[in-house]
Design an enzyme around this catalytic site. Structure first.
Site, mmCIF file in Angstrom:
data_model
loop_
_atom_site.group_PDB
_atom_site.id
_atom_site.type_symbol
_atom_site.label_atom_id
_atom_site.label_comp_id
_atom_site.label_asym_id
_atom_site.label_seq_id
_atom_site.Cartn_x
_atom_site.Cartn_y
_atom_site.Cartn_z
ATOM 1 N N CYS A 185 -1.889 1.996 7.354
ATOM 2 C CA CYS A 185 -1.385 1.102 6.317
ATOM 3 C C CYS A 185 -1.550 -0.350 6.727
ATOM 4 O O CYS A 185 -1.395 -0.710 7.876
ATOM 5 C CB CYS A 185 0.058 1.434 5.977
ATOM 6 S SG CYS A 185 0.112 2.646 4.655
ATOM 7 N N GLU A 207 0.823 -1.203 0.000
ATOM 8 C CA GLU A 207 0.000 0.000 0.000
ATOM 9 C C GLU A 207 0.857 1.252 0.000
ATOM 10 O O GLU A 207 1.950 1.270 0.565
ATOM 11 C CB GLU A 207 -0.849 0.024 1.276
ATOM 12 C CG GLU A 207 -1.835 -1.093 1.309
ATOM 13 C CD GLU A 207 -2.677 -1.086 2.563
ATOM 14 O OE1 GLU A 207 -3.461 -2.018 2.727
ATOM 15 O OE2 GLU A 207 -2.553 -0.141 3.371
#
Ligand code: SAH
Ligand code: SF4
Length: 354
Positions: A345, A104
């Protein structure tokens, strides 16, 4: 330029990622192919400065050379698996690399600026109790090119110059030190992304030997350390991966870092209700930071699905900032950006895996 120590080959044709070669290795390769020396500079500029994804885009190279390179090399690159846009304009991406590994990253625009939060590993082996990435374990470390490619992806998506990068995505940068530094250097280089070193931030959970090593690097990169508690027992429970590095050692290492570099490190402290938000925890935090060169970022915990941890109240965060200020410690509440888009995240990746 440090050589990149992690070259990967793709499964089918055994082609190497050209970004895995150092500048010298690239020069040697081209000279070996009978090419003039300036070709290396041209190619270097295509892959790092412009960030092209195909050899065909290298229009100032002879066609035959482009074809030979394409047979033997890849240009890494990313493909988009999913993305989410926040009401505040930030955008989160789940990107996949050639071998299917996903990570990500987030783009956070403000006015003329664009900050990218990038990952240094797929997953993470440190196992912090409050972190979505920690829950899934480590898949693998990323190459320097893969760290860099995330920034290119966000830059191209926003169509805007990137003004800062924070390595606060998935993974522990100091468990992948060489590739992290190589990526930072390319991000910093005038013939790379040209981002000022002070606008390149590394966040570590506190791997002490690497903090010491980082303090000796010549560039003025910025350091953030995830503290989350100044009470040993609480920190050990929250961050089992750094249990072996005591707070006392961390205190000393950070003192040395400040003395050696003259730079102000940041401590990150995510407030967790009933865990690290008590008056006693606050007193220990004040004692840890008092009379040292540091800045404290109080972060609102992002709730991770299935986790027992809850964020503390906004008022409690203000108490922390006030008490820290009263003992002369600079502290701010970090505005949580993209709270509506699984911004901690690991959350987007975790959700798609369910
Ligand atoms: N591994 C590095 C960098 C990646 S994590 C580190 O731990 O510092 C980036 C930051 O996000 C760290 O400060 C981490 O503690 C914090 N973080 C992780 N999970 C979080 C959550 N659920 N809410 C708020 N911050 C979180
Ligand atoms: Fe890894 Fe950082 Fe998450 Fe801890 S907080 S598990 S070190 S990514």
């Amino acid at each position: 330029m440090q050589p990149v120590n992690q070259s990967r080959k793709d499964g089918q044709n055994q082609r190497t990622d050209l970004k895995a070669l150092s500048r010298t290795q690239l020069q040697e390769l081209l000279v070996g192919m009978g090419q003039p020396a300036f070709r290396a500079k041209q190619i270097d500029s295509w892959i790092w400065e412009k960030g092209v994804s195909s050899f065909d885009q290298m229009t100032n190279l002879p066609k035959a050379l482009r074809e030979t390179l394409a047979e033997q090399y890849t240009l890494g690159g990313t493909s988009l698996v999913a993305s989410q846009k926040s009401a505040d304009g930030s955008k989160k991406y789940l990107l996949s690399f050639e071998d299917g590994t996903t990570v990500e990253c987030v783009g956070m625009p403000t006015d003329k600026r664009l900050t990218v939060c990038a990952s240094t590993q797929a997953g993470c082996g440190m196992g912090c109790a409050f972190c979505a990435t920690g829950a899934s374990g480590l898949t693998r470390s990323l190459t320097a090119g893969e760290i860099y490619d995330q920034v290119i992806h966000v830059r191209d998506d926003f169509g805007k110059r990137v003004t800062g990068v924070v390595l606060m995505g998935q993974g522990e940068p100091f468990a992948n030190y060489d590739n992290t530094l190589a990526a930072l250097r390319r991000l910093n280089a005038p013939d790379g992304m040209g981002i000022g070193a002070r606008h390149l931030t590394v966040s570590t959970c506190g791997i002490i030997p690497m903090i010491t090593r980082f303090s000796r690097e010549p560039e003025q990169f910025t350091l953030a350390v995830s503290l989350h508690s100044a009470v040993q027992k609480t920190r050990d429970a929250l961050m089992p991966g750094v249990k072996r590095y005591s707070l006392l050692r961390l205190y000393d290492a950070m003192g040395e870092y400040a003395d050696r570099t003259g730079r102000r490190p940041t401590y990150e402290y995510a407030l967790i209700k009933g865990v690290n938000d008590s008056d006693e925890e606050l007193t220990y935090l004040c004692d840890f930071c008092r009379d040292t060169l540091c800045h404290v970022n109080i972060i609102q915990l992002n709730q991770v699905s299935g986790s027992k941890f809850q964020p503390a109240s906004a008022r409690r965060a203000e108490d922390f900032v006030r008490r820290l200020a009263s003992v002369g410690v600079e502290a701010t509440i970090r505005q949580s950006r993209g709270a509506d888009i699984d911004a901690a995240c690991g959350q987007l990746r975790q959700r798609l895996a369910q």
